[in-house]
Design an enzyme around this catalytic site. Structure first.
Site, short mmCIF file in Angstrom:
data_model
loop_
_atom_site.label_atom_id
_atom_site.label_comp_id
_atom_site.label_asym_id
_atom_site.label_seq_id
_atom_site.Cartn_x
_atom_site.Cartn_y
_atom_site.Cartn_z
N HIS A 181 -2.09 38.23 -43.06
CA HIS A 181 -1.73 39.51 -42.99
C HIS A 181 -2.39 40.44 -43.70
O HIS A 181 -2.25 41.81 -43.49
CB HIS A 181 -0.29 39.70 -42.68
CG HIS A 181 0.23 40.01 -44.39
ND1 HIS A 181 1.22 38.76 -44.99
CD2 HIS A 181 0.23 40.90 -45.28
CE1 HIS A 181 1.43 39.30 -46.05
NE2 HIS A 181 0.96 40.54 -46.40
N GLY A 210 -0.51 36.51 -50.57
CA GLY A 210 -1.47 35.90 -50.65
C GLY A 210 -1.78 35.10 -52.00
O GLY A 210 -2.51 34.22 -52.13
N1 ARG Z 1 4.32 41.03 -47.82
C1 ARG Z 1 4.15 41.36 -49.24
C2 ARG Z 1 2.84 41.67 -49.41
O1 ARG Z 1 2.00 42.16 -48.53
C3 ARG Z 1 4.74 40.36 -49.95
C4 ARG Z 1 6.16 40.40 -49.95
C5 ARG Z 1 6.76 39.53 -50.60
N2 ARG Z 1 8.14 39.75 -50.80
C6 ARG Z 1 9.18 39.00 -51.24
N3 ARG Z 1 10.37 39.60 -51.23
N4 ARG Z 1 9.15 37.72 -51.73
O2 ARG Z 1 2.28 41.89 -50.62
#
Ligand code: ARG
Length: 578
Positions: free
Chosen positions: A147, A289
């Site tokens: 993503h 990541g």
């Molecule tokens: N999707 C997030 C990013 O792009 C990571 C989120 C992880 N969130 C969590 N509550 N563990 O950095």
């Protein structure tokens, strides 16, 4: 000398008044500081662009020489080679580093990791903006979340900052050669949220970066196993990013617990969850990541990568553990990608751009374009030529893409200068978040996602080593012309390439605006005096005196300053020349 004469000739009035009204206004020191800081950034970008241009051409020359002189692959062209899949040492932490992760502390609720504690943790940057974490899994491969590349899949714009050393040695920054998102990644559901990133140059064994171990396949460690997460992500939801790497220990949770906590959004076939139902310790935006590793016990414990940070419902909220892509189930895909033969995949733009294309396809059908000729029967010359044309066409598309991005980058770079700075008003940033549907996978609430905003100039890669072309140029058609081009390029950029690093700062000493000269666009004529190392220039420009007009006038002033330094250096070179 020239400057002294110029200074005498130029009218440089002080702050004068007529009938009590000021005629001239000096910009205050705080604004000069802003100008200087931004000028320095522009100067550094100019230097990186120059280094990149020179390095690309030097690489093209080396590649061609290599073609003329037969085999033997220089290190910087390693991306043309297959990654050997020999399992070297992996997952080894520094002695002493293994104990520092506290079970609790408070990424969210973690603690600062000592330098060098996570030698496989990397940072993925789009332009200069760090957007995601990543994990070094082999000398030329980084694993990260797919993503991260939604809306920003152009590999030419990405670089990877490798891990810093235990004594804080500077992290090396490597351009990205290729991005391979998992073909079944679904941006709606974050199913299969995994991507492999191939580095342009393999990690040097002499540096501090080391790969983590990949799981040998399922099974994974049982629920309750304490594992580690690390990254530069936010300290709490919507909070600031960490300035140094943070780490935390989180237990793996069972599939049942994860399902109950996260509902239908959790797809256990490609996701696992970890953390505390009580909340408080979790990964967060910016950690995506990055690694979730569990240590494999033994006489020499090794860290094995079982998860890649993917999403969460908020950060550290009670009842909402973090979600990680299950690395073990992708073992075969990872192996396949990392060991694929060069001819099995399309050459990357970076490879094509560094390549001196021959007019005719090589007789043996080998080389960078082999991919396009893979279905051509051996003796079918027409097919081989068509394939070669197809390859050249792709290169032209890459050239256009790289040019378009450089221009776009420059434009955006200028826009960035209007960002929040003392004394300047902030412009509402153009929204670059993906559609809500992208951020909110069907069936549950928002997946926090950092988006590729703030694109910067393409080719802003720091050239860590500039290969000098060497070797015999005879028997290598076109080599002379290429070397002449390189010499011309080096001459044109010498003014910025030869600046000693300690002079890589621009100082605006004075901007004197003529208050009686307001233009229709609200700007004033001004004399600008700026310095670079021991060189000083004075040039006329237009400047705004209110936050909005000032911000508007800055990019032009910065470009003019660059031009002034360049002309001054060239003039000096001519005067001093032989
Ligand atoms: N999707 C997030 C990013 O792009 C990571 C989120 C992880 N969130 C969590 N509550 N563990 O950095």
């Amino acid at each position: 000398m020239l400057l002294a004469v110029l200074l005498l000739l130029l009218p440089m009035p002080g702050l004068r008044t007529a009938h009590g009204h000021p005629l001239y206004m000096r910009l205050p020191p705080s604004t000069l500081q802003v100008l200087s800081a931004q000028g320095t950034q522009v100067l550094q970008a100019a230097r990186r662009n120059a280094q990149w241009a020179v390095m690309s051409l030097a690489m093209e020359i080396q590649h061609r020489l290599h073609g003329c002189q037969g085999p033997g692959h220089p290190r910087h062209l390693a991306s043309f080679l297959q990654e050997p899949s020999e399992p070297g040492p992996c997952g080894e932490r520094l002695p002493g580093a293994a104990n520092v992760t506290r079970a609790h502390g408070r990424i969210v609720g973690g603690s600062a990791a000592p330098p060098g504690a996570w030698p496989w943790l990397v940072r993925l940057r789009l332009g200069r903006q760090p957007l995601c974490g990543g994990v070094l899994v082999a000398a030329s491969w980084v694993l990260t979340a797919a993503h991260c590349f939604v809306g920003a899949s152009n590999e030419l714009l990405w670089t990877v900052a490798l891990a810093e050393g235990p004594r804080g040695e500077q992290a090396e920054e490597v351009p990205v050669n290729r991005i391979l998102p998992h073909p079944k990644f679904d941006p709606q559901t974050f199913h299969n949220d995994l991507a492999l990133v191939q580095l342009w140059t393999p990690v040097s064994p002499a540096g501090p970066a080391r790969p983590v171990c990949l799981p040998r396949g399922p099974p994974e460690p049982p629920a309750g196993t304490p594992c580690s997460i690390a990254g530069w992500g936010a300290l709490f939801e919507d909070g600031p990013e960490a300035e140094a790497v943070r780490e935390a220990r989180v237990p793996l949770l069972s599939e049942d617990t994860c399902r109950r906590a996260l509902g239908p959004g959790l797809r256990p076939s490609s996701m696992l969850c970890a953390g505390y139902l009580a909340g408080g310790v979790d990964s967060c935006q910016g950690d995506s990541g990055g690694p979730l590793t569990c240590s494999e016990p033994g006489p020499r414990p090794r860290e094995v990568l079982f998860g890649v940070t993917s999403w969460g419902d908020g950060c550290g909220e009670p009842g909402k553990p973090g979600v990680y892509t299950r690395v073990a189930v992708f073992k075969d895909w990872l192996q396949e990608q990392m060991t694929a033969a060069a001819a099995a995949r399309e050459p990357s733009c970076r490879e094509l751009l560094a390549w001196a294309a021959p007019a005719e396809p090589p007789a043996d059908g080998a080389g960078l374009c082999a991919f396009y000729a893979r279905r051509c029967p051996r003796s079918d010359g027409a097919c081989a030529r068509r394939a070669h044309q197809q390859c050249l066409q792709r290169r032209r598309r890459c050239e256009l893409r790289s040019l378009a991005h450089t221009l776009l980058g420059l434009l955006r770079g200028a826009q960035d200068l209007l960002g929040p700075r003392p004394g300047l008003r902030r412009r509402a940033p153009a929204s670059s978040r993906p559609a809500r549907a992208l951020r909110e996978p069907a069936g549950h609430s928002a997946r926090e996602q950092r988006t590729p905003s703030g694109l910067r100039a393409a080719g802003e890669t720091s050239a860590k080593q500039r290969p000098e072309p060497r070797g015999d140029t005879k028997d290598c058609p076109g080599m002379k012309a290429l070397q002449q081009r390189l010499a011309a390029l080096q001459r044109a950029h010498a003014w910025v390439l030869q600046l000693p690093s300690e002079h890589l700062a621009m100082n605006f000493h004075e901007v004197l605006a003529d208050l009686g000269s307001k233009t229709l666009t609200g700007l004033f004529r001004a004399w600008v005096q700026a310095g670079l190392g021991d060189r000083r220039v004075v040039f006329p420009g237009l400047v705004g005196l209110e936050p909005a007009t000032l911000a508007r006038s800055l990019p032009r002033l910065l470009v003019q300053a660059l031009q002034a330094f360049r002309s001054a250096a060239l003039a000096e070179g001519e005067l001093e020349g032989p």
